[in-house]
Scaffold this active site. Structure first.
Site, PDB file in Angstrom:
ATOM      1  N   CYS A 148       0.813  -1.207   0.000  1.00 13.75           N
ATOM      2  CA  CYS A 148       0.000   0.000   0.000  1.00 13.75           C
ATOM      3  C   CYS A 148       0.852   1.266   0.000  1.00 13.75           C
ATOM      4  O   CYS A 148       1.833   1.363   0.737  1.00 13.75           O
ATOM      5  CB  CYS A 148      -0.875  -0.011   1.247  1.00 13.75           C
ATOM      6  N   CYS A 200      -0.388   5.724   7.376  1.00 15.29           N
ATOM      7  CA  CYS A 200      -1.727   5.335   7.813  1.00 15.29           C
ATOM      8  C   CYS A 200      -1.610   4.514   9.096  1.00 15.29           C
ATOM      9  O   CYS A 200      -0.625   3.824   9.317  1.00 15.29           O
ATOM     10  CB  CYS A 200      -2.347   4.487   6.706  1.00 15.29           C
ATOM     11  N   CYS A 220      -2.909  -1.622   8.977  1.00 10.14           N
ATOM     12  CA  CYS A 220      -2.067  -2.563   8.204  1.00 10.14           C
ATOM     13  C   CYS A 220      -0.569  -2.384   8.425  1.00 10.14           C
ATOM     14  O   CYS A 220       0.214  -2.316   7.476  1.00 10.14           O
ATOM     15  CB  CYS A 220      -2.370  -2.449   6.714  1.00 10.14           C
ATOM     16  N   CYS A 253      -7.341   1.861  -0.796  1.00 12.28           N
ATOM     17  CA  CYS A 253      -7.231   1.079   0.434  1.00 12.28           C
ATOM     18  C   CYS A 253      -7.447  -0.387   0.084  1.00 12.28           C
ATOM     19  O   CYS A 253      -8.378  -0.714  -0.644  1.00 12.28           O
ATOM     20  CB  CYS A 253      -8.268   1.544   1.451  1.00 12.28           C
ATOM     21  N   GLN A 303     -19.151  -9.314  12.768  1.00 14.23           N
ATOM     22  CA  GLN A 303     -17.705  -9.564  12.654  1.00 14.23           C
ATOM     23  C   GLN A 303     -17.187  -9.017  11.330  1.00 14.23           C
ATOM     24  O   GLN A 303     -17.813  -9.246  10.293  1.00 14.23           O
ATOM     25  CB  GLN A 303     -17.433 -11.071  12.711  1.00 14.23           C
ATOM     26  N   TYR A 360     -22.016 -12.430  25.877  1.00 19.47           N
ATOM     27  CA  TYR A 360     -21.527 -11.349  25.001  1.00 19.47           C
ATOM     28  C   TYR A 360     -21.964 -11.683  23.568  1.00 19.47           C
ATOM     29  O   TYR A 360     -21.162 -11.738  22.648  1.00 19.47           O
ATOM     30  CB  TYR A 360     -20.002 -11.193  25.084  1.00 19.47           C
ATOM     31  N   GLU A 409     -26.241  -9.862  26.380  1.00 22.33           N
ATOM     32  CA  GLU A 409     -25.471  -8.781  25.773  1.00 22.33           C
ATOM     33  C   GLU A 409     -25.962  -7.467  26.359  1.00 22.33           C
ATOM     34  O   GLU A 409     -27.145  -7.335  26.627  1.00 22.33           O
ATOM     35  CB  GLU A 409     -25.741  -8.843  24.253  1.00 22.33           C
ATOM     36  N   ASP A 465     -17.627 -14.696  24.510  1.00 22.60           N
ATOM     37  CA  ASP A 465     -16.857 -13.930  23.517  1.00 22.60           C
ATOM     38  C   ASP A 465     -16.759 -12.468  23.964  1.00 22.60           C
ATOM     39  O   ASP A 465     -17.343 -11.578  23.350  1.00 22.60           O
ATOM     40  CB  ASP A 465     -17.584 -14.052  22.160  1.00 22.60           C
ATOM     41  N   CYS A 498     -10.339 -11.854  21.754  1.00 30.17           N
ATOM     42  CA  CYS A 498      -9.480 -11.076  20.852  1.00 30.17           C
ATOM     43  C   CYS A 498      -8.296 -10.514  21.613  1.00 30.17           C
ATOM     44  O   CYS A 498      -7.574  -9.660  21.110  1.00 30.17           O
ATOM     45  CB  CYS A 498     -10.279  -9.971  20.164  1.00 30.17           C
TER      46      CYS A 498
HETATM   47  N1  SAH Z   1     -20.217 -12.851  19.821  1.00 33.68           N
HETATM   48  C1  SAH Z   1     -20.555 -11.711  19.000  1.00 33.68           C
HETATM   49  C2  SAH Z   1     -19.853 -10.402  19.333  1.00 33.68           C
HETATM   50  C3  SAH Z   1     -19.010 -10.283  20.510  1.00 33.68           C
HETATM   51  S1  SAH Z   1     -18.253  -8.711  20.678  1.00 33.68           S
HETATM   52  C4  SAH Z   1     -20.294 -12.009  17.536  1.00 33.68           C
HETATM   53  O1  SAH Z   1     -19.512 -12.899  17.229  1.00 33.68           O
HETATM   54  O2  SAH Z   1     -20.857 -11.320  16.674  1.00 33.68           O
HETATM   55  C5  SAH Z   1     -18.453  -8.486  22.408  1.00 33.68           C
HETATM   56  C6  SAH Z   1     -19.828  -8.034  22.825  1.00 33.68           C
HETATM   57  O3  SAH Z   1     -19.851  -7.917  24.229  1.00 33.68           O
HETATM   58  C7  SAH Z   1     -20.241  -6.672  22.291  1.00 33.68           C
HETATM   59  O4  SAH Z   1     -21.427  -6.807  21.574  1.00 33.68           O
HETATM   60  C8  SAH Z   1     -20.429  -5.812  23.548  1.00 33.68           C
HETATM   61  O5  SAH Z   1     -21.506  -4.906  23.433  1.00 33.68           O
HETATM   62  C9  SAH Z   1     -20.703  -6.862  24.606  1.00 33.68           C
HETATM   63  N2  SAH Z   1     -20.370  -6.515  25.996  1.00 33.68           N
HETATM   64  C10 SAH Z   1     -19.268  -5.866  26.419  1.00 33.68           C
HETATM   65  N3  SAH Z   1     -19.264  -5.783  27.763  1.00 33.68           N
HETATM   66  C11 SAH Z   1     -20.380  -6.388  28.208  1.00 33.68           C
HETATM   67  C12 SAH Z   1     -20.939  -6.616  29.510  1.00 33.68           C
HETATM   68  N4  SAH Z   1     -20.321  -6.199  30.598  1.00 33.68           N
HETATM   69  N5  SAH Z   1     -22.084  -7.275  29.595  1.00 33.68           N
HETATM   70  C13 SAH Z   1     -22.715  -7.717  28.473  1.00 33.68           C
HETATM   71  N6  SAH Z   1     -22.233  -7.534  27.227  1.00 33.68           N
HETATM   72  C14 SAH Z   1     -21.094  -6.864  27.081  1.00 33.68           C
END
Ligand code: SAH
Length: 471
Positions: free
Chosen positions: A78, A84, A87, A180, A303, A332, A353, A402, A429
């Site tokens: 790039c 930037c 990346c 990009c 995602q 989550y 969530e 997650d 992550c």
């Molecule tokens: N599993 C989902 C996304 C996970 S991202 C997928 O694969 O699409 C993490 C998520 O956790 C986000 O949507 C965020 O809003 C939520 N989150 C963060 N802190 C939280 C909390 N304390 N209680 C409930 N949800 C929460």
């Protein structure tokens, strides 16, 4: 206002040979028994390092001169590389990026974790190493960062209006992006055409210092179904300017399935609290995995690397090892993507969530797929997940979790242990917080599988899935 920190003048250390890729995408070397971390370098580079920060156990620095470039380096693709903020790993061959990410998981587990774990599965690389993002957000600014130093510049004559990404660490400057590699066509074409239209029609680009100007943000979202969403965010309710512009976008790009706009007169750039109007087409786009459809609204989370998200969800499902009788918690859950993806293999799925709008999307996504064995709750997991919740919803056989980068609140971990599922599938992550959380569970769960996944090629970010089995 606190006292302004006096910038200390640290020395330059010459001829430092970088040794290893470390956290945050920097490389590391040892100088006089002290670690020094330097961004934009790779192992094998020999550099003169200007120290920018010195602590008792490590130093941070900047490469001010390259004595030798490492043999590992490849030519970045790039033209905006290194200016930037995105990346940053383009100079590292993809296989080496993968090795480094795998190592990052291992380092975090060994350094921060206090539990036994098996050798991890080789990291799952991304099919697409460029053009893998389904969402990009660009910023209009009347102050571009000028990168062309090759000629004498007369700033008075220069068009300083641009559309691109924020310059790292600067709130008011953007890098005017010409091309990009992150999002597939027609993302670049749309951005360039919109910029050209704005220039030709003398529309004002936002002034981040004065908080004035018409054009503020452009969000482009693509989907594996071919759906294409464009959201234009403006700073003033000027329909006389907006209508012709949206007409132009609609006519120039008939493949847009959802053309939307928002009027943001606030100081911040957040649009989740604003009405988002549909100018043409749908107010959402559709994603799909194995015939399960996901309705994604303009501000819904999905995602960003869709094919790789599919690989990750398949792995999570495989680890959960469902046969149709299980009660699964999906913590989550976001817009309920994992919950709905696995619902047909489980007896019931309970998703939690804290963003209520995401929970609305999750419910809609069950509905449009004819899925009736899911329930969703909106709330902070640290409060929602307690003994009453488990009594009401049933003791889970499997928990899929997650969390965001910060990991899980300790209460959540403790409640998970109390809920005592046979299996926990922990998607993360951030392997550092993941290692911390798993350590809290080590007397009750053993780590059975570790699988790093690469969702973000050309960056140091790594996703990691761990299967925990009850002891
Ligand atoms: N599993 C989902 C996304 C996970 S991202 C997928 O694969 O699409 C993490 C998520 O956790 C986000 O949507 C965020 O809003 C939520 N989150 C963060 N802190 C939280 C909390 N304390 N209680 C409930 N949800 C929460």
């Amino acid at each position: 206002m606190g006292k302004k920190k006096r910038r200390r003048d640290y020395p330059v250390i010459e001829n430092v040979e970088m040794q290893k890729i470390a956290a945050e995408g920097k490389s590391f070397a040892k100088v006089n028994e002290k670690a020094v971390f330097v961004p934009f370098t790779v192992p094998g580079d020999v550099v003169d390092v200007k120290i920018t920060e010195s602590r008792s156990s490590f130093m941070e620095g900047k490469a001010i001169r390259f004595e030798k470039y490492s043999d590992m380096r490849i030519e970045p693709k790039c033209e905006h590389f290194a200016t930037c903020g995105g990346c940053k790993w383009q100079m590292i061959p993809y296989e080496k990026q993968l090795e480094a990410k795998q190592q990052q998981v291992l380092d975090n587990f060994q350094r921060l974790g206090n539990f036994d774990f098996p050798a991890h599965e080789p990291i799952l690389g991304s099919q697409e190493q460029y053009y893998y993002r389904n969402k990009l957000e660009f910023t209009f600014s009347k102050r571009i960062w000028v990168t062309d130093y090759s000629r004498e510049l007369d700033f008075k004559d220069l068009n300083m209006n641009g559309l691109g990404f924020h310059m790292p660490g600067m709130f008011d400057r953007i890098l005017n992006i010409e091309n990009c590699y992150l999002q597939a066509s027609p993302s670049n074409e749309i951005r360039l055409a919109i910029r050209e239209y704005a220039w030709k029609n003398d529309l004002t680009f936002y002034d981040q210092r004065e908080q004035t100007g018409f054009l503020r943000n452009l969000i482009i979202r693509t989907a594996s179904t071919g759906d294409l969403m464009v959201i234009l965010v403006v700073g003033e309710p000027r329909m006389d300017l907006l209508n012709p512009m949206l007409d132009y976008i609609k006519e120039t790009f008939p493949q847009i399935t959802s053309l939307m706009y928002a009027i943001n007169e606030k100081l911040n750039t957040i649009i989740t609290d604003l009405p988002i109007y549909t100018y043409h087409g749908n107010s959402f786009l559709m994603e799909e995995m194995e015939g399960v459809k996901f309705k994604v609204g303009p501000v819904s989370f999905y995602q960003t690397n869709s094919p790789q998200a599919y690989e990750m969800y398949k792995l999570a499902r495989e680890y959960a090892d469902l046969n149709g009788d299980e009660l699964v918690y999906d913590l989550y859950t976001g817009t309920g993507t994992i919950a709905n993806f696995i619902a047909r293999k489980a007896k019931k799925v309970v998703g939690v969530e804290y963003v209520p709008e995401a929970i609305d999307d999750a419910r809609v996504n069950s509905q449009i797929n004819g899925i009736s064995n899911t329930v969703f709750y909106a709330g902070d997991l640290a409060k929602v997940l307690n003994e009453d919740f488990v009594v009401e919803n049933g003791r889970p056989d499997v928990i899929i979790t997650d969390p965001p980068r910060a990991g899980m609140h300790e209460n959540v971990v403790q409640q998970m242990i109390k809920a005592a599922p046979q299996k926990i599938v922990y998607i993360s992550c951030n392997p550092a917080t993941q290692a911390r959380d798993i350590t809290l569970m080590k007397d009750f769960y053993k780590v059975a599988m570790v699988q790093p996944v690469d969702m973000f090629p050309q960056t140091h970010h790594v996703e990691n899935i761990v299967l925990l089995e009850r002891l």
